[in-house]
Design a protein around this motif. Structure first.
Motif, PDB file in Angstrom:
ATOM      1  N   ILE A 295       0.842  -1.178   0.000  1.00  0.00           N
ATOM      2  CA  ILE A 295       0.000   0.000   0.000  1.00  0.00           C
ATOM      3  C   ILE A 295       0.883   1.234   0.000  1.00  0.00           C
ATOM      4  CG2 ILE A 295      -1.954  -1.099   1.152  1.00  0.00           C
ATOM      5  CD1 ILE A 295      -0.978   0.174   3.790  1.00  0.00           C
ATOM      6  N   GLN A 296       0.311   2.361  -0.366  1.00  0.00           N
ATOM      7  CA  GLN A 296       0.974   3.650  -0.197  1.00  0.00           C
ATOM      8  C   GLN A 296       0.246   4.436   0.886  1.00  0.00           C
ATOM      9  OE1 GLN A 296       2.541   5.860  -3.763  1.00  0.00           O
ATOM     10  NE2 GLN A 296       1.189   4.428  -4.806  1.00  0.00           N
ATOM     11  N   LEU A 297       1.035   5.026   1.771  1.00  0.00           N
ATOM     12  CA  LEU A 297       0.499   5.849   2.857  1.00  0.00           C
ATOM     13  C   LEU A 297       0.656   7.308   2.456  1.00  0.00           C
ATOM     14  CD1 LEU A 297       2.143   3.792   5.712  1.00  0.00           C
ATOM     15  CD2 LEU A 297      -0.261   3.741   5.043  1.00  0.00           C
ATOM     16  N   GLU A 298      -0.456   7.992   2.284  1.00  0.00           N
ATOM     17  CA  GLU A 298      -0.444   9.298   1.624  1.00  0.00           C
ATOM     18  C   GLU A 298       0.093  10.453   2.464  1.00  0.00           C
ATOM     19  OE1 GLU A 298      -4.654   9.288   0.375  1.00  0.00           O
ATOM     20  OE2 GLU A 298      -3.875   9.405  -1.661  1.00  0.00           O
ATOM     21  N   LYS A 299       0.150  10.304   3.768  1.00  0.00           N
ATOM     22  CA  LYS A 299       0.454  11.448   4.632  1.00  0.00           C
ATOM     23  C   LYS A 299       1.876  11.433   5.195  1.00  0.00           C
ATOM     24  CE  LYS A 299      -3.855  12.817   4.281  1.00  0.00           C
ATOM     25  NZ  LYS A 299      -4.261  14.028   3.567  1.00  0.00           N
ATOM     26  N   GLY A 300       2.761  10.653   4.617  1.00  0.00           N
ATOM     27  CA  GLY A 300       4.133  10.648   5.109  1.00  0.00           C
ATOM     28  C   GLY A 300       4.291   9.992   6.465  1.00  0.00           C
ATOM     29  N   SER A 301       3.429   9.041   6.774  1.00  0.00           N
ATOM     30  CA  SER A 301       3.423   8.413   8.094  1.00  0.00           C
ATOM     31  C   SER A 301       4.056   7.026   8.097  1.00  0.00           C
ATOM     32  CB  SER A 301       1.980   8.308   8.594  1.00  0.00           C
ATOM     33  OG  SER A 301       1.175   7.597   7.648  1.00  0.00           O
TER      34      SER A 301
END
Length: 378
Positions: A295-301
């Motif tokens: 998955i990609q985590l969109e908020k830089g977390s």
């Protein structure tokens, strides 16, 4: 928290596999015996290729493919930066120059548009990578290769059992490598193979894995013991023990792949419309083998979620650091910023556990914790 550690990937070995290896241990052959050819034929038949040559590991197989392709000093080979280092290192082993082409932001595979931009008079080959088990855009890549007289070596380390336009991965490229490391679709403990429909490549692959030694037409004249070393090869041979395990594993591969697809579907449904998560995109007319689910985590977390999940005994991972970020490649002059889409993708990518031994309760634990942490850190 999960009571037991849930690894991102692991082998599935049953009693049938164990007994098959035991039978081989009791046979006259441990190293070079009949199981190797049987295993090669099983892989060739499964993917629809004419020839298959087994190796001690996938890296050795890629090295051999570069040898068969004639890659040498001054030759450039185009590949993806989002892959294990071996996809590039095999070019360096032959003295060639690695050229990294950026990825497609949707598929995470090498972008054919970027391949075209990187071709020069020195380009010899393309090594597309079927990242996570999703086939690269092979029709377009092969068209590019034919237009420029290039060899295509498909790195299918992740994609045994995957399908491209209704056919198994393994016959689209000039040569295709599959890996049998324990986390791959099937395992031989360590191992790799090259499949091809080109007889010349087949003969060169066989030569390269066995010291460059072959029986010759002079054997009858000199005696059955006679052989000649005709080129500088390596001892890259698979053993009969490995091949026996692989043969047993091949009887279960379709079940393994189906289970992986069910897990991917479970994740997709769970995360499909969730803010802060991008689920994997699947290219039309392909059917991934789902070696990895990312998955990609969109908020830089990513770092915080990675650490929290590991603390919960859930073995998330990250695949891969862009190859040219490694110190060895930086020393060769590769700089950050070379493939901006790949670099941006890497900063947000997270691998979730996916393997045939996972249970429904494992998936429920993973999903609930990811959802909670994404909400917390977003």
């Amino acid at each position: 928290m999960s009571k037991d550690f849930i690894s991102y990937g692991r082998q599935s070995i049953d009693e049938e596999d164990i007994q098959t290896v035991i039978e081989t241990l009791r046979s006259p052959f441990l190293t070079q015996g009949p199981k190797i050819q049987e295993f090669e034929q099983a892989i060739a038949n499964y993917v629809g290729a004419q020839y298959a040559v087994a190796f001690c590991n996938g890296t050795a197989a890629l090295h051999a493919a570069c040898y068969a392709a004639g890659i040498g000093e001054g030759d450039e080979v185009i590949t993806s930066p989002i892959t294990f280092a071996a996809s590039a290192n095999c070019v360096r082993y032959m003295g060639g120059t690695v050229v990294f082409a950026d990825i497609d932001a949707h598929t995470y595979n090498i972008d054919p548009v970027e391949i075209r931009k990187k071709i020069t008079p020195n380009t010899k080959a393309i090594i597309p990578v079927d990242f996570t088990g999703q086939p690269a855009e092979m029709d377009t890549i092969m068209e590019i290769a034919h237009a420029h007289n290039l060899v295509v070596i498909e790195d299918g380390a992740h994609s045994l059992g995957a399908e491209y336009k209704g056919e198994k991965v393994g016959t689209q490229a000039d040569m295709t490598m599959f890996s049998f490391h324990p986390v791959k679709p099937i395992t031989t403990a360590e191992g790799g193979i090259i499949v091809t429909n080109n007889e010349d490549y087949y003969r060169k692959l066989q030569l390269f894995r066995s010291h460059g030694i072959e029986q010759t037409k002079y054997s009858a004249e000199q005696g059955d013991w006679y052989y000649e070393m005709t080129d500088l090869g390596y001892n890259y041979r698979m053993t009969d023990l490995q091949a026996a395990l692989g043969l047993s594993q091949m009887t279960k591969i379709d079940t393994f792949i189906q289970h992986r697809r069910e897990i991917a579907a479970f994740y997709n449904e769970a995360f499909q419309n969730m803010d802060g998560i991008v689920v994997p995109y699947q290219l039309q007319e392909t059917n991934s083998g789902w070696h990895l689910y990312m998955i990609q985590l969109e908020k830089g977390s990513r770092k915080q979620i990675f650490e929290q999940m590991r603390a919960l005994n859930i073995g998330v991972h990250v695949h891969y650091i862009p190859v040219y970020w490694h110190p060895y490649y930086r020393q060769l002059g590769y700089d950050r910023g070379l493939c901006p889409i790949a670099e941006k993708w890497y900063e947000n990518a997270l691998t979730l556990p996916i393997h045939p031994t996972m249970k429904t309760e494992d998936l429920a634990i993973i999903v609930s914790n990811i959802k909670e942490l994404v909400k917390e850190f977003n």
